[in-house]
Design an enzyme around this catalytic site. Structure first.
Site, PDB file in Angstrom:
ATOM      1  N   LEU A 266      -3.246  -5.980   7.071  1.00 19.54           N
ATOM      2  CA  LEU A 266      -2.496  -7.055   8.223  1.00 19.54           C
ATOM      3  C   LEU A 266      -4.392  -8.172   8.298  1.00 19.54           C
ATOM      4  O   LEU A 266      -5.484  -6.782   8.105  1.00 19.54           O
ATOM      5  CB  LEU A 266      -2.173  -7.046   9.415  1.00 19.54           C
ATOM      6  CG  LEU A 266      -1.011  -6.119   9.166  1.00 19.54           C
ATOM      7  CD1 LEU A 266      -0.481  -5.430  11.039  1.00 19.54           C
ATOM      8  CD2 LEU A 266      -0.355  -7.717   9.865  1.00 19.54           C
TER       9      LEU A 266
ATOM     10  N   CYS B  86      -4.656   2.726   4.323  1.00 19.91           N
ATOM     11  CA  CYS B  86      -5.882   3.282   3.890  1.00 19.91           C
ATOM     12  C   CYS B  86      -5.387   4.777   3.047  1.00 19.91           C
ATOM     13  O   CYS B  86      -4.629   4.993   3.408  1.00 19.91           O
ATOM     14  CB  CYS B  86      -6.313   2.528   4.499  1.00 19.91           C
ATOM     15  SG  CYS B  86      -6.891   1.198   5.507  1.00 19.91           S
TER      16      CYS B  86
ATOM     17  N   LEU C  50      -7.139  -0.372   2.041  1.00 18.13           N
ATOM     18  CA  LEU C  50      -5.341  -1.803   1.549  1.00 18.13           C
ATOM     19  C   LEU C  50      -5.663  -2.185   2.459  1.00 18.13           C
ATOM     20  O   LEU C  50      -4.685  -2.109   3.171  1.00 18.13           O
ATOM     21  CB  LEU C  50      -4.536  -0.585   0.640  1.00 18.13           C
ATOM     22  CG  LEU C  50      -3.277  -1.378   0.138  1.00 18.13           C
ATOM     23  CD1 LEU C  50      -3.600  -1.915  -0.964  1.00 18.13           C
ATOM     24  CD2 LEU C  50      -2.265  -0.805   0.094  1.00 18.13           C
TER      25      LEU C  50
END
Length: 603
Positions: free
Chosen positions: A51, A2, A48
């Site tokens: 998981l 991220c 982004l």
């Protein structure tokens, strides 16, 4: 993977600024964004999803008195989660962010030593009004910050931090002097006054009251790599098991995953272990130049390795004719001051990989951990060179000087390296003398004035911390995240790094071979001629590109910007003249000036 941002401001709109910073970082997190505002503080995050793709993994994330924004991956989060459950913690998501948040609540800063992964995060204590910033041991994930005019800002990218400043920062001449010598800038400097990079393995705390913001000096919480010459050494089997474990652990993902494959030792080994775990043929990616000669094209080796692995291989072929277009585009977006020619190759291959996968494994770190550079061998040879009288060495240099010294020619590159090596007889015998690129315009800086590493172990430690941590990992993160691609680095697993520290020196480098033990491991899985071929490296034909420019255009690019404030025009004239007329290979020096002009113009 991220992007994170934050601000503490006693005189500007914190919420408005952090929203603007999120928009500037959108490429790092195209799957979502969020903010937390508690004036005078605001935290921002762009996501982004890798998981737990649900909203349960969204950030900023809160628990108790803590609020976190986190960039990276914690590979052992499941094991940590199990331990935290025994401490009474409950979980509402499958994300590693929630595990990190509750690990900090449970253990505080001591949780850092328990984390296996790559990370940069900020966690805010709403009760004490303190903000803690932390960065992983090896510097895989970046974190920049500034404290000016009673205002603290941080971001995953330097360019975002610059855009959030109230005024444009001034160039830092000391840092730029280091850049002109090394072609990158070691942390904590960035090339701009009062803007800093948190060094790898460091944390810092920022507190604020009604009228004052106080940032404590960063504290080192982990020293990343301390190799020593272990009389016992390590076994090939132990290294085999450690690498297999690291790759398997780093392949946990809820999105498609692939790997970079050059056909060299490091990437081939990573792809081998990944192929053993991956249920379907692994997507692998390589890059090469179709018209720049064999020195700049490893695609044939990569294709051969891919066939042995049974991977679904993608070779990106670049033509020199399109190089200028690529370079200008990438230099306008790089954000950090870095003249490594691998930058735009990284950009191109990451773009190709993102068409197929969201996560890619990289072989970065193998050279620094296991002794893979020519300079590591050269240090051993220097001990023998010192037995030769200086007059004899000068005679050798004089005899070699008339020969070509160009990187794009195998003989020329050999002559260039030999001359650089022989010149160390006159120098201080340290690493910096071998690698610095500012002989035409000698620089002085605080970093360059430090005593240089002179032994193999100290050079490996330097290369790991600076050449890998402050150079390769920095541009790898930037280039991959421009395309929303997460790059993972299995060599930088604590178990692998600890093993590499314990090797015998002769398992690392000898006068006849580099990466001795690692190649023995690779030879278990790949043919001897593929593993023991000449090292090519991941570099672009900068000299070939620059020689296609007219002399006037080359000088214009070198003079057009910040360079004119730092170097006399006569120095640049001499560089261009020696490059164009006398055919001396000064391509990296010229390229570094072009990069610096473009970097400052695009701030």
């Amino acid at each position: 993977m991220c992007g994170i941002n934050g601000i503490i401001s006693l005189h500007r709109d914190a919420g408005g600024i952090v929203h603007a910073m999120n928009r500037h970082l959108h490429h790092r997190g195209p799957d979502g964004d969020g903010v937390y505002i508690a004036d005078p503080l605001a935290l921002g995050h762009v996501r982004l999803s890798i998981l737990d793709l649900t909203n349960a993994g969204a950030q900023p994330m809160q628990f108790g008195c803590w609020v976190i924004v986190f960039n990276g991956e914690i590979y052992n989060f499941q094991a940590l989660r199990d331990i935290l459950v025994t401490h009474g913690y409950q979980f509402s998501s499958r994300s590693d962010t929630e595990v990190l948040l509750k690990a900090w609540d449970c253990w505080g800063e001591d949780c850092l030593a328990k984390l296996e992964g790559m990370f940069a995060f900020a966690i805010y204590d709403t009760q004490e009004r303190r903000l803690h910033l932390c960065r992983d041991s090896y510097g895989v994930k970046p974190l920049f910050y500034s404290l000016t005019n009673n205002e603290f800002l941080f971001s995953s990218e330097l360019s975002t931090l610059v855009h959030a400043q109230a005024t444009l920062p001034e160039p830092d001449r000391d840092a730029i002097s280091t850049y002109l010598a090394l072609h990158y800038i070691p942390a904590p400097q960035t090339g701009l006054m009062n803007l800093f990079k948190l060094p790898s393995g460091h944390r810092m705390t920022v507190s604020f009251a009604e009228s004052r913001i106080q940032a404590l000096e960063p504290i080192q919480w982990d020293k990343p790599f301390e190799p020593y010459d272990n009389a016992i050494g390590i076994t090939v089997d132990a290294l085999d098991q450690a690498l297999a474990h690291s790759v398997k652990q780093q392949m946990v993902s809820d999105v498609p995953l692939g790997a970079f494959l050059s056909g060299g030792v490091d990437s081939s080994l990573i792809c081998h272990y990944a192929s053993q775990v991956h249920k379907e043929p692994l997507h692998t990616f390589s890059i090469g130049f179709t018209d720049a000669g064999p020195e700049y094209d490893e695609t044939a080796y990569a294709a051969r390795a891919a066939k042995l692995l049974g991977s679904q291989h993608h070779a990106v072929c670049v033509e020199l004719g399109s190089l200028s277009e690529h370079i200008d585009d990438i230099l306008s977006r790089i954000g950090e001051l870095n003249a490594d020619s691998s930058v735009f190759l990284n950009h191109i291959v990451c773009a190709a990989a993102r068409e197929h996968v969201t996560v890619c494994l990289s072989g970065a770190g193998g050279d620094e951990l296991f002794g893979g550079y020519y300079r590591h061998q050269a240090l051993l040879a220097l001990e023998q060179l010192n037995y030769f009288p200086k007059s004899v060495v000068r005679l050798f240099i004089k005899m070699l000087s008339p020969f070509p010294q160009n990187r794009d020619n195998r003989l020329g590159n050999l002559v260039r390296r030999m001359i650089r090596f022989l010149e160390q007889r006159e120098g201080d015998g340290g690493l910096i003398g071998m690698i610095r690129q500012d002989r035409v315009y000698p620089q002085q800086s605080l970093f360059l004035s430090k005593s240089p590493p002179r032994t193999l172990l100290k050079v490996l430690e330097y290369d790991f911390r600076h050449f890998l941590g402050d150079n390769i990992l920095c541009f790898s993160d930037k280039m991959s995240m421009l395309h929303g691609l997460e790059v993972r680095v299995p060599f930088l697993d604590p178990g692998v790094v600890r093993l590499a520290e314990q090797m015998q020196n002769r398992q690392r480098v000898t006068l006849g071979e580099k990466k001795v033990l690692l190649k023995q491991l690779a030879a278990r899985y790949f043919p001897h001629d593929l593993i023991y071929r000449k090292k090519q490296g991941f570099a672009a034909p900068v000299e070939v590109w620059l020689r296609k420019l007219r002399k006037a255009e080359l000088k214009r690019r070198c003079m057009d910007g910040l360079v004119t404030q730092l170097l006399p025009e006569g120095v640049i004239d001499d560089l261009v003249e020696n490059f164009v007329i006398r055919n001396r290979d000064l391509s990296l020096q010229l390229y570094s000036l072009i990069v610096m002009n473009q970097w400052f113009a695009n701030l």
